[in-house]
Design an enzyme around this catalytic site. Structure first.
Site, mmCIF file in Angstrom:
data_model
loop_
_atom_site.group_PDB
_atom_site.id
_atom_site.type_symbol
_atom_site.label_atom_id
_atom_site.label_comp_id
_atom_site.label_asym_id
_atom_site.label_seq_id
_atom_site.Cartn_x
_atom_site.Cartn_y
_atom_site.Cartn_z
ATOM 1 N N HIS A 26 0.949 -1.263 -0.196
ATOM 2 C CA HIS A 26 0.144 -0.265 -0.386
ATOM 3 C C HIS A 26 0.979 1.366 -0.084
ATOM 4 C CE1 HIS A 26 -4.282 -2.245 1.231
ATOM 5 N NE2 HIS A 26 -2.940 -2.570 1.228
ATOM 6 N N ASP A 125 -6.834 5.579 1.882
ATOM 7 C CA ASP A 125 -6.636 4.245 1.260
ATOM 8 C C ASP A 125 -7.992 3.828 2.157
ATOM 9 O OD1 ASP A 125 -6.061 1.221 1.808
ATOM 10 O OD2 ASP A 125 -4.651 1.538 0.821
ATOM 11 N N SER A 148 -6.324 -0.046 -2.976
ATOM 12 C CA SER A 148 -5.880 -1.267 -4.130
ATOM 13 C C SER A 148 -5.363 -2.602 -4.035
ATOM 14 C CB SER A 148 -4.747 -0.794 -2.124
ATOM 15 O OG SER A 148 -5.124 -2.011 -1.263
ATOM 16 N N ALA A 335 15.060 -6.681 -2.041
ATOM 17 C CA ALA A 335 15.756 -6.708 -4.015
ATOM 18 C C ALA A 335 15.004 -5.312 -4.882
ATOM 19 C CB ALA A 335 14.847 -8.080 -4.696
ATOM 20 N N HIS A 352 2.850 -14.460 -4.969
ATOM 21 C CA HIS A 352 2.021 -14.953 -3.782
ATOM 22 C C HIS A 352 0.551 -13.713 -4.366
ATOM 23 C CE1 HIS A 352 3.429 -10.049 -3.243
ATOM 24 N NE2 HIS A 352 2.210 -10.462 -2.463
ATOM 25 N N GLU A 360 3.016 -5.107 -11.561
ATOM 26 C CA GLU A 360 3.953 -4.924 -12.011
ATOM 27 C C GLU A 360 4.387 -5.700 -12.654
ATOM 28 O OE1 GLU A 360 6.325 -2.299 -8.012
ATOM 29 O OE2 GLU A 360 6.843 -4.673 -8.404
ATOM 30 N N GLN A 377 -5.531 -11.460 -2.642
ATOM 31 C CA GLN A 377 -4.824 -13.055 -3.723
ATOM 32 C C GLN A 377 -5.722 -13.977 -4.092
ATOM 33 O OE1 GLN A 377 -1.773 -13.681 -0.814
ATOM 34 N NE2 GLN A 377 -1.289 -11.345 -0.698
#
Length: 459
Positions: A26, A125, A148, A335, A352, A360, A377
């Site tokens: 978020h 949010d 989101s 990362a 996930h 992305e 998810q």
């Protein structure tokens, strides 16, 4: 405490105040949105707890000097380590509840901003609506709710709340069970926040009509006359090789040496811990697949990532990293996900299916091997695999309580990376990526949607 806080000229027409939910996916989406709004020459103020402002800025690779950060103190909260036996990140709930105490300092900031600008636009949010509730009491403040989650997920939620009414010729695919998606102790928090959404002036989604057009239209149908904007994708479509201070992660140098579309990237997000036995199975499956990989293996975030002892270091099968040397990398620190996904050597993503990660991957043309864990998810996984057809299932939500075996991991990786089926998914993903990029150009649907929103709040 305010970072980069500058006084606002009295002639300022509009300023925007952003209130993110204190979880990494978020925080990151709100930073991307900040960048887009600042590019329209509109001042942006970004609020949060001291801890979460520090977290957000530490992990963001793009310049933030034009964003006014406001880091507020909240009551101390416990920050336990993640529990690998709990798929939902219940260990973060104390930090969520502490962030609800932002209401008072945010209210004072709103009073200050509203006296200095003709209009203040609050974008909160959906899980932080209580913090923004005082916006309704200030005449020159407008409030918009940012969701989101995917339009697919949210329109499905609304449709089910309404009793699944017929919507013309439109049909939803079969949704996965909601059982296990949300911990019981979080449901009360979420319900309390949703009570305040009736005060908003409209709703914003980090998506594109190119990706989810029919579901955005359903949201417009279900939204009681309030405006709906699909302003995404928020993340940059072109990624710099180095971050704002000139650093390039070593894994990117390794990617430079690999063949195009030959590497699968594995990351399960920042909120949920995997069981030790599951990590062993993933490692064995990756090794047996013989495919190139980058695997981010780090402990899930605590509520305060800066507090307490060092993060747990997961144990891998004895000799694993030596045996896969040259074939794969295990990354145990933060990362650069967007950079990895944008690299030409990356050909797949085991994920996930958090919405930020899905977007992305989609915007970079990378198909997804789905491994949903909680919240939205499981439905995002259905969107990816059954609607967009740019992914395949590795962890079946119907078997969510079962260990995913090494053979299932191996099969999923091989299907995505070395079969005709995987190649066709990659081709569809690239076509979708190209359509998204075109939509962001002048005259494209996403470009016009952002222009519509900016014109609306600037009127």
């Amino acid at each position: 405490m305010a970072l980069n806080d500058k006084s606002i000229p009295h002639e300022t027409k509009v300023v925007v105040l952003l209130i993110p939910f204190p979880a990494q996916g978020h925080l990151n989406q709100f930073l991307h949105l900040s960048r887009l709004i600042v590019a329209q020459n509109i001042p942006v103020h970004y609020v949060g707890t001291v801890t979460h402002i520090r977290q957000a800025t530490l992990r963001y690779n793009n310049p933030t000097s034009n964003i006014h950060f406001h880091a507020f103190q909240v009551p101390p909260f416990v920050s336990p380590p993640p529990n690998p036996e709990d798929d939902f990140p219940s260990h973060l709930i104390p930090s969520f509840e502490a962030s609800a105490h932002l209401r008072e300092p945010v209210g004072k900031l709103l009073q200050s901003l509203s006296s200095q600008a003709k209009r203040v636009v609050v974008i909160n949010d959906s899980l932080m609506a209580s913090v923004a509730q005082d916006a309704a009491n200030i005449s020159n403040v407008e409030n918009y709710t940012f969701h989101s989650f995917s339009a697919f997920n949210t329109s499905g939620d609304f449709w089910e709340e309404m009793g699944k009414p017929p919507v013309g010729d439109f049909h939803f695919p079969e949704f996965p069970s909601l059982e296990g998606c949300i911990a019981a102790q979080f449901k009360g928090f979420r319900t309390a926040q949703y009570e305040f959404r009736k005060f908003n002036n409209g709703d914003i989604y980090n998506t594109s009509r190119v990706i989810e057009g029919p579901y955005v239209e359903l949201l417009e149908l279900f939204n009681g006359g309030k405006k709906v904007w699909a302003l995404g994708p928020f993340n940059p479509l072109a990624v710099e090789k180095k971050d704002s201070i000139g650093f390039r992660h070593p894994c990117m140098e390794w990617l430079d040496k690999q063949e195009p579309s030959s590497v699968i990237y594995i990351s399960f997000g920042t909120t949920t811990a995997l069981r030790d036995e599951q990590i062993q199975q993933i490692a064995t499956g990756l090794e047996q697949s013989k495919q190139k990989f980058i695997w981010v293996l780090r402990e899930a975030d605590k509520g305060d990532i800066f507090a307490g002892s060092e993060a747990k270091r997961y144990e891998l099968p004895k000799g694993f990293e030596e045996r896969v040397e040259g074939m794969g990398l295990v990354v145990r620190d933060w990362a650069p996900q967007l950079e990895i996904l944008s690299h030409s050597s990356t050909g797949g993503f085991m994920s996930h299916c958090g919405w930020n990660s899905c977007l992305e991957s989609i915007t970079m043309g990378v198909p997804i091997a789905t491994w949903p864990m909680h919240s939205d998810q499981p439905r995002n996984a259905v969107l990816v695999t059954e609607v967009l057809k740019v992914g395949l299932v590795v962890k079946d939500w119907a078997q969510r309580n079962s260990l995913v075996s090494a053979s299932v991991v191996e099969n999923g990786v091989r299907r995505l990376m070395e079969t005709k089926e995987g190649d066709e998914m990659r081709q569809r993903a690239v076509r979708l990526k190209n359509a998204i990029h075109r939509s962001m150009d002048e005259g494209g649907v996403s470009h016009m949607e952002m222009g519509s929103f900016i014109a609306h709040i600037s009127k």
